[in-house]
Design a protein around this motif. Structure first.
Motif, short mmCIF file in Angstrom:
data_model
loop_
_atom_site.label_atom_id
_atom_site.label_comp_id
_atom_site.label_asym_id
_atom_site.label_seq_id
_atom_site.Cartn_x
_atom_site.Cartn_y
_atom_site.Cartn_z
N GLY A 13 -2.58 -12.97 16.12
CA GLY A 13 -2.75 -14.41 15.85
C GLY A 13 -4.19 -14.77 16.17
N ILE A 14 -4.87 -15.39 15.20
CA ILE A 14 -6.31 -15.66 15.39
C ILE A 14 -6.63 -17.10 15.00
CG2 ILE A 14 -7.00 -14.62 13.14
CD1 ILE A 14 -8.84 -14.09 16.51
N GLY A 15 -5.81 -18.01 15.54
CA GLY A 15 -6.04 -19.44 15.32
C GLY A 15 -6.94 -20.01 16.41
N LEU A 16 -6.69 -21.26 16.77
CA LEU A 16 -7.52 -21.93 17.79
C LEU A 16 -7.62 -21.09 19.07
CD1 LEU A 16 -8.93 -24.49 19.04
CD2 LEU A 16 -6.65 -25.15 19.81
N ILE A 17 -6.46 -20.68 19.60
CA ILE A 17 -6.47 -20.01 20.90
C ILE A 17 -6.96 -18.55 20.76
CG2 ILE A 17 -5.08 -19.34 22.90
CD1 ILE A 17 -5.49 -22.38 22.67
N GLY A 18 -6.40 -17.82 19.78
CA GLY A 18 -6.81 -16.43 19.60
C GLY A 18 -8.31 -16.32 19.33
N SER A 37 -5.21 -9.06 14.56
CA SER A 37 -4.15 -8.99 13.56
C SER A 37 -3.58 -10.39 13.34
CB SER A 37 -3.03 -8.07 14.04
OG SER A 37 -1.96 -8.11 13.14
N THR A 38 -3.28 -10.69 12.11
CA THR A 38 -2.56 -11.93 11.82
C THR A 38 -1.81 -11.71 10.52
OG1 THR A 38 -2.73 -14.31 11.96
CG2 THR A 38 -4.36 -13.22 10.57
N ARG A 39 -0.79 -12.56 10.30
CA ARG A 39 0.09 -12.21 9.17
C ARG A 39 -0.49 -12.60 7.81
NH1 ARG A 39 4.50 -17.09 9.08
NH2 ARG A 39 2.87 -18.64 9.33
N CYS A 73 -1.00 -14.63 20.29
CA CYS A 73 -1.57 -15.99 20.17
C CYS A 73 -0.95 -16.66 18.95
CB CYS A 73 -3.08 -15.92 20.03
SG CYS A 73 -3.88 -14.99 21.33
N ILE A 74 0.35 -16.66 18.87
CA ILE A 74 1.08 -17.14 17.69
C ILE A 74 2.04 -18.26 18.12
CG2 ILE A 74 0.92 -14.93 16.49
CD1 ILE A 74 3.59 -14.12 17.59
N PRO A 75 2.57 -19.02 17.18
CA PRO A 75 3.53 -20.08 17.56
C PRO A 75 4.71 -19.49 18.34
CG PRO A 75 2.88 -20.29 15.25
CD PRO A 75 2.31 -19.00 15.72
N GLY A 100 1.65 -18.87 24.85
CA GLY A 100 2.57 -19.90 24.35
C GLY A 100 2.74 -21.09 25.29
N SER A 101 3.00 -22.25 24.70
CA SER A 101 3.11 -23.49 25.47
C SER A 101 4.44 -23.62 26.20
CB SER A 101 2.94 -24.68 24.53
OG SER A 101 1.74 -24.56 23.82
N THR A 102 5.40 -22.75 25.90
CA THR A 102 6.67 -22.75 26.64
C THR A 102 6.80 -21.36 27.25
OG1 THR A 102 8.02 -21.89 24.82
CG2 THR A 102 7.66 -24.27 24.87
N ILE A 126 -3.99 -23.95 29.76
CA ILE A 126 -3.76 -25.39 29.52
C ILE A 126 -5.06 -25.96 28.96
CG2 ILE A 126 -2.87 -27.54 30.53
CD1 ILE A 126 -0.99 -25.18 30.87
N ALA A 127 -5.34 -25.58 27.76
CA ALA A 127 -6.58 -25.99 27.10
C ALA A 127 -6.34 -25.95 25.61
CB ALA A 127 -7.70 -25.02 27.46
N GLY A 128 -6.78 -26.95 24.91
CA GLY A 128 -6.60 -26.93 23.46
C GLY A 128 -7.19 -28.16 22.82
N SER A 132 -6.60 -26.35 14.35
CA SER A 132 -6.02 -25.02 14.36
C SER A 132 -6.80 -24.10 13.41
CB SER A 132 -4.53 -25.04 13.99
OG SER A 132 -4.25 -26.05 13.09
N GLY A 133 -6.48 -22.81 13.49
CA GLY A 133 -7.14 -21.84 12.62
C GLY A 133 -8.35 -21.19 13.27
N PRO A 134 -8.85 -20.09 12.68
CA PRO A 134 -9.93 -19.31 13.30
C PRO A 134 -11.26 -20.04 13.41
CG PRO A 134 -9.35 -18.41 11.14
CD PRO A 134 -8.34 -19.46 11.44
#
Ligand SMILES: NC(=O)c1ccc[n+]([C@@H]2O[C@H](COP(=O)([O-])OP(=O)(O)OC[C@H]3O[C@@H](n4cnc5c(N)ncnc54)[C@H](O)[C@@H]3O)[C@@H](O)[C@H]2O)c1
Ligand SMILES: O=C(O)C(=O)C[C@]1(C(=O)O)C=C[C@@H](O)C=C1
Length: 313
Positions: A13-18, A37-39, A73-75, A100-102, A126-128, A132-134
Motif C-alpha cells: 500500500g503506497i498511499g498517504l501513509i505508505g 507493492s500495491t494492487r 499500509c492499506i485500508p 491501521g486506524s483500528t 496518529i498522523a494524517g 490520499s494516494g502516493p
C-alpha cells in the motif's frame, strides 16, 4: 547520517501513509532497500515515477520475500486478504506491522495468518491528512506525532523495541497500549470527530433553504474545519466504522446523550449549564495547547500544511 535500521523494508500500500513512510525512510536512511507493492498498476507506476522505492511489485507476496520489516499500509478492511496472501512468503525473524486506524479487528484478521518465527506487532501512527494516494505523502508527517503500538501478549520484546526505535527515527513519540484501549480512545478522539464532520456537512448540504453557494460563501468559519475532515478518504473511513463498531457505537451513544442535555438546556433557557460546559471545554483546548500538541496562533497548522500539500488525487 545514521546506519540503516533494516536491510529490506516492504511497504504494502503506497498511499498517504505508505508513501510518507517511504519518504522518511529514504530521507533518514532507515532501510537499505525499499520494496513497494500495491494492487493497482496505475498507483504502482506513480510510486515509481515519484522514485519512492527501489523495487516495485504488483504481487504483495513477491514484495515481502526477504524483507525484515513489512508494513501493511492499506485500508483496514483489506488486511485479512493481504495477510493471507503474503503469509507463506514472510521471512523467519521478520517484523510484520501495520498502520491501521483500528487495532482489535486488525489483530483478529492478521494474527491467524502469521507464521511461527514472524513477529507481528500492530501499530498506528496518529498522523494524517484528508488527502490520499502516493502524491499526498510527505516525509515530516510523523514528526512530533504519537505512534501507538499494540503488541499481542508473548510477542518478542526485542522486536517491539526495534519497531519502537524505527518509529522514533521517523519522528514519532511511541506509546505501547492494549488494542481494546486503543480502539476506545481513538473512537472518541478520531473516529467520532470524523463521523460528526461527515454528518454535519451532509446535513448542511441537504438543507433546502441553504443553497450550496451560501454553504461555500460562509464556510470561512467553524464549518470549514468540518469540511476538511469530511473530505477524508471514503474507503478508509467506511472500513474504520465497520472495524471499530462497538467502540464507535458506545461513543456515539454517550455523545447523543450529552447532545440531548445541551438541547434541553437551550430549550429551557438554562444559560448556566451552557456557560459551564463552554468554560470547561475551553479549558480542555487550552490544556492541549499547553501540552504542545496544537497551536493557538490563527491560520497555523492544518491550513498552512494544506497549502504545502500536492493537489488531491
Ligand atoms: N489517512 C490518515 O489520516 C491515516 C492516518 C493514520 C493511519 N491511517 C491508516 O493507514 C492505512 C492507509 O491509509 P492511507 O491514508 O494511506 O490510504 P490511501 O488511500 O492513501 O492508500 C491506501 C493504499 O492501499 C492500497 N490498497 C487498497 N486496497 C488494497 C488491497 N486490497 N490490497 C493492496 N493494496 C490496497 C491502495 O492502492 C493505496 O496504495 C489505513 O488503514 C488507515 O486507516 C490513515
Ligand atoms: O488530521 C487528519 O486529517 C486526520 O484525520 C488524522 C487522523 C486523526 O483523526 O487524527 C485520522 C485517522 C488516523 O487513524 C489518525 C489520524
Amino acid at each position: 547520517m545514521s546506519e540503516p535500521q533494516f536491510d529490506r523494508l516492504a511497504l504494502i500500500g503506497i498511499g498517504l501513509i505508505g508513501s510518507s513512510i517511504a519518504r522518511v525512510v529514504r530521507d533518514r536512511n532507515l532501510a537499505k532497500e525499499i520494496i513497494i507493492s500495491t494492487r493497482s498498476e496505475a498507483t504502482l507506476a506513480r510510486a515509481e515515477e515519484l522514485k519512492l522505492g527501489d523495487r516495485y511489485c504488483l504481487d504483495a507476496a513477491d514484495a515481502v520475500e526477504g524483507a525484515d520489516l513489512v508494513i501493511l499500509c492499506i485500508p483496514v478492511g483489506a488486511n485479512e486478504a493481504v495477510a493471507e496472501a503474503i503469509s507463506a512468503s514472510l521471512k523467519t525473524g521478520a517484523i510484520l506491522t501495520d498502520v491501521g486506524s483500528t487495532k482489535g479487528s486488525v489483530i483478529q484478521q492478521i494474527q491467524p495468518h502469521v507464521p511461527d518465527g514472524v513477529h507481528f506487532i500492530p501499530g498506528h501512527p496518529i498522523a494524517g491528512t484528508e488527502y490520499s494516494g502516493p502524491d499526498a505523502g510527505f516525509s515530516t508527517l510523523f514528526d512530533n506525532r504519537w505512534c501507538i503500538l499494540t503488541p499481542v501478549p508473548g510477542v518478542d520484546a526485542v522486536a517491539t523495541e526495534k519497531l519502537q526505535s524505527f518509529w522514533q527515527a521517523c519522528g514519532s513519540n511511541v506509546d505501547i497500549m492494549d488494542a481494546d484501549r486503543h480502539d476506545l480512545v481513538l473512537a472518541i478522539v478520531s473516529h467520532l470527530p470524523h463521523l460528526i464532520a461527515y454528518n454535519i456537512v451532509g446535513t448542511a448540504d441537504d438543507l433546502e433553504t441553504v443553497t450550496s453557494s451560501e454553504v461555500i460563501k460562509y464556510s470561512a468559519s467553524g464549518f470549514r474545519d468540518f469540511t476538511r475532515l469530511a473530505a477524508s478518504d471514503p474507503t478508509m473511513w467506511r472500513d474504520v466504522c465497520l472495524n471499530n463498531k462497538d467502540a464507535i457505537l458506545e461513543m456515539l451513544a454517550r455523545f447523543s446523550e450529552d447532545l440531548s442535555a445541551l438541547q434541553r438546556a437551550i430549550r429551557w433557557g438554562d444559560g448556566d449549564t451552557l456557560f459551564d460546559l463552554f468554560t470547561h471545554t475551553r479549558g480542555v483546548r487550552r490544556s492541549i495547547i499547553e501540552a504542545g500538541q496544537e497551536t493557538d496562533a490563527p491560520n497555523f497548522g492544518r491550513e498552512t500544511g494544506e497549502d504545502q500539500l500536492p493537489a488531491k488525487n
